[in-house]
Design a protein around this motif. Structure first.
Motif, PDB file in Angstrom:
ATOM      1  N   LYS A 121      76.238 -14.562  35.151  1.00 54.41           N
ATOM      2  CA  LYS A 121      74.821 -14.265  34.995  1.00 54.41           C
ATOM      3  C   LYS A 121      74.625 -13.080  34.051  1.00 54.41           C
ATOM      4  O   LYS A 121      73.740 -13.090  33.208  1.00 54.41           O
ATOM      5  CB  LYS A 121      74.202 -13.956  36.353  1.00 54.41           C
ATOM      6  CG  LYS A 121      72.691 -13.920  36.339  1.00 54.41           C
ATOM      7  CD  LYS A 121      72.103 -13.534  37.689  1.00 54.41           C
ATOM      8  CE  LYS A 121      72.553 -14.445  38.804  1.00 54.41           C
ATOM      9  NZ  LYS A 121      71.937 -14.089  40.100  1.00 54.41           N
ATOM     10  N   LYS A 150      80.053 -15.554  39.708  1.00 50.92           N
ATOM     11  CA  LYS A 150      78.658 -15.913  39.471  1.00 50.92           C
ATOM     12  C   LYS A 150      77.885 -14.740  38.891  1.00 50.92           C
ATOM     13  O   LYS A 150      77.103 -14.904  37.956  1.00 50.92           O
ATOM     14  CB  LYS A 150      78.004 -16.390  40.770  1.00 50.92           C
ATOM     15  CG  LYS A 150      78.478 -17.749  41.220  1.00 50.92           C
ATOM     16  CD  LYS A 150      77.825 -18.152  42.519  1.00 50.92           C
ATOM     17  CE  LYS A 150      78.388 -19.456  43.030  1.00 50.92           C
ATOM     18  NZ  LYS A 150      77.821 -19.825  44.334  1.00 50.92           N
ATOM     19  N   GLN A 151      78.110 -13.529  39.438  1.00 42.77           N
ATOM     20  CA  GLN A 151      77.437 -12.338  38.922  1.00 42.77           C
ATOM     21  C   GLN A 151      77.859 -12.057  37.484  1.00 42.77           C
ATOM     22  O   GLN A 151      77.029 -11.708  36.647  1.00 42.77           O
ATOM     23  CB  GLN A 151      77.764 -11.121  39.780  1.00 42.77           C
ATOM     24  CG  GLN A 151      77.134 -11.118  41.133  1.00 42.77           C
ATOM     25  CD  GLN A 151      77.540  -9.892  41.929  1.00 42.77           C
ATOM     26  OE1 GLN A 151      77.944  -8.878  41.361  1.00 42.77           O
ATOM     27  NE2 GLN A 151      77.452  -9.991  43.240  1.00 42.77           N
TER      28      GLN A 151
END
Length: 83
Positions: A79, A75-76
Motif C-alpha cells: 500500500k 500488505k502495508q
C-alpha cells in the motif's frame, strides 16, 4: 523441511525492531535464518518497513508460508509503495 517467513526480534530492551526472515519452522524464533528478507521498525512514526519483494516471491515459489504478521506487513508495504 518446511520453510516459514516470519519475524525475528532484534534490538535492546524496550527498543526492539524486527527482521523479516525465511527460516525452518522447527528452528527457534531468533535462530539462524536461511535468508534475510527485510526489516520492520515500529519504534519510529510512521513505522519503517523495508521488504525485498523479489526474495519473498522466490521463497513463496519454493513453497514457504507467511506468518500472519508478515502477511499484514506485506500488505502495508504494498500500500505504501503504491502511494
Amino acid at each position: 523441511m518446511s520453510v516459514k517467513l516470519r519475524l525475528t526480534r532484534m534490538g535492546n530492551k524496550k527498543r526492539s525492531f524486527f527482521r523479516i526472515v525465511a527460516t525452518n519452522t522447527a528452528s527457534r524464533r531468533d535462530g539462524r535464518p536461511l535468508e534475510f528478507l527485510g526489516y520492520y521498525n515500529p519504534q519510529v512514526s510512521p513505522a519503517d518497513i523495508k521488504i525485498d519483494t523479489d526474495k519473498v516471491q522466490k521463497w513463496m515459489d519454493l513453497g514457504a508460508e507467511m506468518s500472519d504478521t508478515v502477511r499484514s506487513l506485506m500488505k502495508q508495504y504494498a500500500k505504501k509503495a503504491d502511494a
